[in-house]
Structures are given as C-alpha cells and as structure tokens.
Write a protein that holds these residues in place. Structure first.
Motif, PDB file in Angstrom:
ATOM      1  N   PHE A   1       0.837  -1.209   0.000  1.00  0.00           N
ATOM      2  CA  PHE A   1       0.000   0.000   0.000  1.00  0.00           C
ATOM      3  C   PHE A   1       0.874   1.262   0.000  1.00  0.00           C
ATOM      4  N   THR A   2       1.916   1.239   0.816  1.00  0.00           N
ATOM      5  CA  THR A   2       2.788   2.407   0.912  1.00  0.00           C
ATOM      6  C   THR A   2       3.539   2.653  -0.392  1.00  0.00           C
ATOM      7  N   GLN A   3       4.050   1.593  -0.996  1.00  0.00           N
ATOM      8  CA  GLN A   3       4.779   1.739  -2.260  1.00  0.00           C
ATOM      9  C   GLN A   3       3.880   2.278  -3.364  1.00  0.00           C
ATOM     10  N   ALA A   4       2.678   1.708  -3.493  1.00  0.00           N
ATOM     11  CA  ALA A   4       1.756   2.155  -4.541  1.00  0.00           C
ATOM     12  C   ALA A   4       1.300   3.584  -4.297  1.00  0.00           C
ATOM     13  N   ALA A   5       1.091   3.921  -3.023  1.00  0.00           N
ATOM     14  CA  ALA A   5       0.672   5.284  -2.678  1.00  0.00           C
ATOM     15  C   ALA A   5       1.726   6.296  -3.078  1.00  0.00           C
ATOM     16  N   ASN A   6       2.977   5.989  -2.768  1.00  0.00           N
ATOM     17  CA  ASN A   6       4.057   6.903  -3.133  1.00  0.00           C
ATOM     18  C   ASN A   6       4.231   7.005  -4.645  1.00  0.00           C
ATOM     19  N   ARG A   7       3.985   5.917  -5.336  1.00  0.00           N
ATOM     20  CA  ARG A   7       4.156   5.901  -6.792  1.00  0.00           C
ATOM     21  C   ARG A   7       3.095   6.759  -7.478  1.00  0.00           C
TER      22      ARG A   7
ATOM     23  N   SER B   1      -3.226   4.939   3.551  1.00  0.00           N
ATOM     24  CA  SER B   1      -4.321   4.572   4.447  1.00  0.00           C
ATOM     25  C   SER B   1      -5.628   4.402   3.677  1.00  0.00           C
ATOM     26  N   LEU B   2      -5.825   5.224   2.650  1.00  0.00           N
ATOM     27  CA  LEU B   2      -7.031   5.106   1.837  1.00  0.00           C
ATOM     28  C   LEU B   2      -7.025   3.795   1.048  1.00  0.00           C
ATOM     29  N   LEU B   3      -5.887   3.444   0.480  1.00  0.00           N
ATOM     30  CA  LEU B   3      -5.791   2.176  -0.250  1.00  0.00           C
ATOM     31  C   LEU B   3      -6.091   0.994   0.669  1.00  0.00           C
ATOM     32  N   ALA B   4      -5.530   1.040   1.870  1.00  0.00           N
ATOM     33  CA  ALA B   4      -5.786  -0.028   2.826  1.00  0.00           C
ATOM     34  C   ALA B   4      -7.261  -0.085   3.193  1.00  0.00           C
ATOM     35  N   ALA B   5      -7.888   1.074   3.341  1.00  0.00           N
ATOM     36  CA  ALA B   5      -9.307   1.118   3.688  1.00  0.00           C
ATOM     37  C   ALA B   5     -10.169   0.541   2.572  1.00  0.00           C
ATOM     38  N   VAL B   6      -9.812   0.828   1.317  1.00  0.00           N
ATOM     39  CA  VAL B   6     -10.555   0.268   0.186  1.00  0.00           C
ATOM     40  C   VAL B   6     -10.439  -1.256   0.190  1.00  0.00           C
ATOM     41  N   ALA B   7      -9.215  -1.773   0.409  1.00  0.00           N
ATOM     42  CA  ALA B   7      -9.025  -3.226   0.439  1.00  0.00           C
ATOM     43  C   ALA B   7      -9.818  -3.865   1.573  1.00  0.00           C
TER      44      ALA B   7
END
Length: 315
Positions: A198-204, A210-216
């Motif tokens: 999640f952190t890598q994709a967010a930075n990319r 946190s939003l990506l994790a919440a969606v998952a």
C-alpha cells in the motif's frame, strides 16, 4: 440497468412529486410548488437561508426541482410557468449566481467550453433553433451523460432530454479548488496486511496509503483471492473488464494494489475529491457524472462513509 433507464427512473421519481397538473387536479402546479416549499421566486427554504456556494451537484439538484413545470413564454415564476432562459436564470439565481434574462445574453456569460466532451454538469448549453433569425434562442442546463434539463417549448414542461449538438457551451460556475487526496503516507500502517505494498503504490501514484488499505478492507477484508457474486476479483475487487483496461492482474496483490492506486489517482483528478473518487470506484465514473456527485444509492453512500472512516483510523 443502463444509463437511459436510470435517467428515466430518476425522472419518474421526481415527476411523481412535482409533475404539473391541471387546475381540476389538486390545485395545479401552484399547489405542487407550495407543497415542495417553492415560493413565487422558486426559492426553497434550504437555499434561501443557507447561503451555500453553488457546485455542479447543487445546480443539477436545483434544476431537477422544476421538472414538470409548464413552459410559458416569458415565464419567470414557477407557479405559473417558465421559459428556457427564465428557468436557467431561476436555477442559478437560487444558488447565488446572477444570469442575464435572455438566452442570447446568457450565452456571453462565464467561460467557453470547447466541446460537449469537455462539458461538466451545471454548464449551460445553447442552441440556434430559429430559421427566421440568427443567433441563440434556446438554453438548457447540462446534467451529464449527454442529457440536459430545459424548458423546451409551448405545450411541454421542464424535462430531461438529449442535448444533441449545442451551438455554444458556457461554464458560469466559479472555479472550484479540488479537494485532493491526502498526501501519500509513509507509515507502515501498523499491522495492516500488505502494508508495504500500500505504501509503495501510494508513493508511486500520489494517493494515501491509508485510503488504499481502507478500500481493500471494505472491498475484500484483505482477501487477495476473493470473488464477489457479481464477479469482482481479488484484494481490490476489480471487475474483469476494468482490470483488463488497467492492465491489472486482480488476483495478484502487488498488481491489484498498484492498479487501484493508479485508478483512484485518475478518478480524483477527474472528479476533484476523494469522496467522489470513491463513489466512482464503487458505482462507476459514468454514474457519478450523471448525478453530478455521489449518486443517491444507499450502497454507494455507505461505501464512501465506511472507507473514509477506515482510512482515518489507519492513519
């Protein structure tokens, strides 16, 4: 349900409350207007007292309040009838934006929009329908998906109809500053599964980890092999067609998370806020465009609230 059927269903729902009736039937439009909280200026108590700033969604919602009002040449009072420019002037006036009285004058306001493909809900669409004289003679309010709300002609009423080919498109809404997604998080997200991905994709892609994790969490409860009854697959629950369009393997966590980050970044740029991006992720971009905001579906509204709450908890 396809787009046309959704629009027709929405029209029926609204017109069942506001449809024009003859004086012999329940007091005519004036009675329906009074019951809806409309006074002689068309203002509602909510807008008259709130001082709210106009937005795309607000314009569409305000325009829909007058569905079923009969056409009246020169009309500016919804208890009696409206003509095309009287209707548009009324809608925007109720939202604090002053427009000139006639369609030809209104066609010089705001900023030009190059084409219908670039039009946004709330834009004014203008037409030259008269062969007897040159110039703009009709106006409507674009609501998305190739549709507009307009007061068409004598014998008809304010309704949703196809836009066709406008001669001019103008944007009179003030430029709104998009609400960006929060900056990408560099945290490890505590004990959240796939935190590093999640952190890598967010930075990319410039979104919030946190939003990506919440969606998952909301989509699959972090199950990378989940398949929904509708056919959505994987951690981020991509439909096969969407996954194919993004070049994503939905059952591979790295690919799915990266694809979701890319998709959410694109949706945020398109719609201007995290909430609308999430609504589009759930209900589809076309649906958000059609309603000019979060669609009136309990599932989508609950989805947006749940994801935003979880994202806040993960920070």
């Amino acid at each position: 349900m396809d787009g046309v059927m959704q629009v027709q269903s929405r029209i029926s729902e609204i017109q069942s409350r506001f449809v024009y009736r003859t004086p012999a039937a329940s007091g005519g439009w004036a009675s329906a207007a009074a019951a809806a909280g409309l006074d002689g200026t068309g203002a509602t108590s909510a807008y008259a007292s709130s001082g709210a700033t106009a937005s795309e969604g607000a314009v569409v919602a305000e325009a829909q309040k007058f569905l079923g009002v009969p056409y009246l040449w020169g009309g500016t009072d919804p208890t009696k009838g409206l003509d095309c420019s009287g209707f548009t002037q009324l809608v925007f006036g109720n939202l604090g934006i002053d427009l000139p009285r006639t369609s030809s004058q209104q066609a010089t306001t705001g900023k030009p929009v190059a084409s219908l493909a670039e039009a946004r809900p709330g834009d004014l669409v203008f037409f030259d329908h008269s062969s007897s004289r040159a110039g703009i003679d009709h106006v409507g309010i674009y609501v998305g998906d190739g549709k507009m709300v307009a007061a068409p002609q004598p014998g008809e009423a304010v309704k949703v109809q196809d836009v066709g080919t406008p001669a001019v498109i103008r944007r009179v809404l003030p430029q709104q500053t998009p609400t960006p997604m929060p900056a990408a998080s560099g945290s490890a997200l505590g004990g959240v599964p796939y935190a590093n991905l999640f952190t890598q994709a967010a930075n990319r892609h410039g979104v919030d980890a946190s939003l990506l994790a919440a969606v998952a969490s909301q989509e699959s409860s972090f199950d990378s092999q989940a398949v929904s009854p509708a056919g959505a697959q994987g951690l981020m629950q991509f439909m096969p067609a969407t996954a194919k369009g993004l070049g994503v393997n939905p059952l591979d966590p790295t690919s799915a998370i990266n694809g979701a980050a890319k998709y959410l970044s694109s949706l945020t740029k398109q719609f201007g806020s995290t909430e609308l991006a999430l609504a589009a992720y759930n209900a589809g971009p076309g649906t958000v465009s059609r309603y000019g905001g979060i669609p009136p579906y309990a599932e989508t509204q609950n989805y947006v609230r749940a994801v935003m709450t979880k994202a806040e908890a993960y920070r």
